[in-house]
Design a protein around this motif. Structure first.
Motif, PDB file in Angstrom:
ATOM      1  N   ASP A  31       0.837  -1.204   0.000  1.00 30.64           N
ATOM      2  CA  ASP A  31       0.000   0.000   0.000  1.00 30.64           C
ATOM      3  C   ASP A  31       0.873   1.255   0.000  1.00 30.64           C
ATOM      4  O   ASP A  31       2.021   1.237   0.458  1.00 30.64           O
ATOM      5  N   ALA A  32       0.285   2.363  -0.456  1.00 34.29           N
ATOM      6  CA  ALA A  32       1.044   3.602  -0.668  1.00 34.29           C
ATOM      7  C   ALA A  32       1.657   4.149   0.617  1.00 34.29           C
ATOM      8  O   ALA A  32       2.726   4.766   0.587  1.00 34.29           O
ATOM      9  N   ASP A  33       1.001   3.954   1.769  1.00 32.57           N
ATOM     10  CA  ASP A  33       1.531   4.528   3.005  1.00 32.57           C
ATOM     11  C   ASP A  33       2.280   3.498   3.862  1.00 32.57           C
ATOM     12  O   ASP A  33       2.626   3.768   5.003  1.00 32.57           O
ATOM     13  N   ASP A  34       2.533   2.314   3.291  1.00 31.05           N
ATOM     14  CA  ASP A  34       3.288   1.289   4.004  1.00 31.05           C
ATOM     15  C   ASP A  34       4.666   1.111   3.367  1.00 31.05           C
ATOM     16  O   ASP A  34       4.955   1.683   2.309  1.00 31.05           O
ATOM     17  N   THR A  35       5.516   0.292   4.004  1.00 35.79           N
ATOM     18  CA  THR A  35       6.869   0.067   3.491  1.00 35.79           C
ATOM     19  C   THR A  35       7.267  -1.398   3.667  1.00 35.79           C
ATOM     20  O   THR A  35       6.654  -2.122   4.461  1.00 35.79           O
ATOM     21  N   PHE A  36       8.286  -1.813   2.924  1.00 39.51           N
ATOM     22  CA  PHE A  36       8.933  -3.101   3.141  1.00 39.51           C
ATOM     23  C   PHE A  36      10.223  -2.871   3.922  1.00 39.51           C
ATOM     24  O   PHE A  36      10.900  -1.850   3.725  1.00 39.51           O
ATOM     25  N   ASP A  37      10.574  -3.813   4.772  1.00 36.75           N
ATOM     26  CA  ASP A  37      11.906  -3.835   5.347  1.00 36.75           C
ATOM     27  C   ASP A  37      12.849  -4.337   4.246  1.00 36.75           C
ATOM     28  O   ASP A  37      12.692  -5.457   3.754  1.00 36.75           O
ATOM     29  N   THR A  38      13.792  -3.515   3.817  1.00 34.40           N
ATOM     30  CA  THR A  38      14.587  -3.822   2.620  1.00 34.40           C
ATOM     31  C   THR A  38      15.451  -5.075   2.794  1.00 34.40           C
ATOM     32  O   THR A  38      15.619  -5.852   1.849  1.00 34.40           O
ATOM     33  N   ILE A  39      16.002  -5.287   3.987  1.00 42.09           N
ATOM     34  CA  ILE A  39      16.814  -6.484   4.225  1.00 42.09           C
ATOM     35  C   ILE A  39      15.946  -7.740   4.109  1.00 42.09           C
ATOM     36  O   ILE A  39      16.323  -8.729   3.471  1.00 42.09           O
ATOM     37  N   SER A  40      14.757  -7.692   4.710  1.00 42.48           N
ATOM     38  CA  SER A  40      13.837  -8.826   4.633  1.00 42.48           C
ATOM     39  C   SER A  40      13.361  -9.049   3.200  1.00 42.48           C
ATOM     40  O   SER A  40      13.151 -10.191   2.776  1.00 42.48           O
ATOM     41  N   PHE A  41      13.207  -7.959   2.454  1.00 44.20           N
ATOM     42  CA  PHE A  41      12.765  -8.081   1.064  1.00 44.20           C
ATOM     43  C   PHE A  41      13.821  -8.823   0.232  1.00 44.20           C
ATOM     44  O   PHE A  41      13.485  -9.681  -0.598  1.00 44.20           O
ATOM     45  N   GLU A  42      15.093  -8.507   0.456  1.00 36.37           N
ATOM     46  CA  GLU A  42      16.165  -9.216  -0.253  1.00 36.37           C
ATOM     47  C   GLU A  42      16.167 -10.700   0.119  1.00 36.37           C
ATOM     48  O   GLU A  42      16.376 -11.569  -0.738  1.00 36.37           O
TER      49      GLU A  42
END
Length: 277
Positions: free
Chosen positions: A19-30
């Motif tokens: 969603d537009a106002d949420d984020t991913f944790d970049t380390i977890s995304f990798e």
């Protein structure tokens, strides 16, 4: 919606919503990308944990699942483990969504419920990877999940529209053995319990009466919904079980009194709790 627009033109093997106002944790995304590469190509769904954060980005809590991490699961396992599903936790194989003709309802909030309603019921291979990937923002004023917004009669009415669509979907696939019907019923029941509570406590009296009358007709068509009503606890502090729908079908004159009585009772409990502090 962006989902309906993106599905036909996406080229990736897997799809996950942000969603537009949420984020991913970049380390977890990798880690997620690497882990997907290690799984069989026919893995239908990957589940991860997610965290809720405030408007300053500070993590409030982590939402995880009591699932095994050393084997593939199916939709029935999600019911057996009583998973409180959320759209933040799931990542689907795109081909599966195309196969079931997934289409999200346009022009309504709360449609993220649809995202984890039908697709998992089609999944044969589900894998749980316990990393906290999704960072779900809570606390922004005016959010659809803000209690000041979603307990209003207009918002409750929109949730009822979503529920009607869920029932229609159930009718469409209930005789298709490729879907895990138990999972669909489980999610339908969870939504129904939420609507009962909202109408019981917050909707205006006229809207609540209409909801319960319509619900009695719906339960007549789908008797398994009676079980939900029979198990629903009205006065949770006293653990008194009240057979909502069956009673209201037989005594429609009592609907208004039951709703008003429940609200008065809960307000008295709240006053007693505040007075005893």
């Amino acid at each position: 919606s962006c989902i309906n627009t993106a599905l036909p033109i996406a080229v990736g093997s897997y799809i996950k919503i942000l969603d537009a106002d949420d984020t991913f944790d970049t380390i977890s995304f990798e880690k997620l990308i690497l882990h997907l590469d290690s799984l069989p190509v026919d893995t239908d769904m990957l589940m991860t944990d997610y965290g809720t954060v405030n408007d300053e980005g500070v993590q409030i809590r982590i939402c995880s699942y009591p699932l095994p991490t050393d084997k593939f699961l199916c939709a029935k396992d999600l019911v057996d483990y009583k998973c409180d599903m959320a759209m933040h936790a799931v990542c689907y194989r795109r081909a599966l969504l195309i196969d079931i003709g997934y289409h999200q309802t346009e022009g309504l909030p709360y449609t993220d419920t649809e995202w984890f309603y039908l697709p998992p019921a089609k999944c044969k291979k589900i894998y749980y990877y316990p990393i906290c990937l999704y960072r779900y923002l809570l606390g922004r004023p005016g959010q659809s999940v803000d209690k000041a917004v979603w307990v209003t009669s207009p918002s409750i009415g929109k949730l009822e529209s979503i529920f009607s669509g869920m029932v229609f979907t159930y009718e469409r696939v209930m005789h298709d053995a490729s879907y895990e019907k138990l999972y669909i019923e489980f999610q339908l029941c969870r939504m129904l319990n939420l609507l009962i509570e909202l109408n019981d406590l917050y909707a205006n009296i006229g809207s609540a009466i209409t909801f319960f009358h319509n619900l009695s007709k719906l339960c007549y068509r789908h008797p398994f919904l009676y079980d939900v009503m029979d198990r629903f606890v009205v006065f949770s502090s006293l653990r008194i079980r009240f057979k909502y729908v069956r009673f209201m079908i037989m005594h429609k004159w009592a609907v208004r009194g039951v709703i008003i009585g429940t609200r008065v009772y809960r307000k008295l409990l709240k006053l007693l709790w505040i007075g005893g502090r």
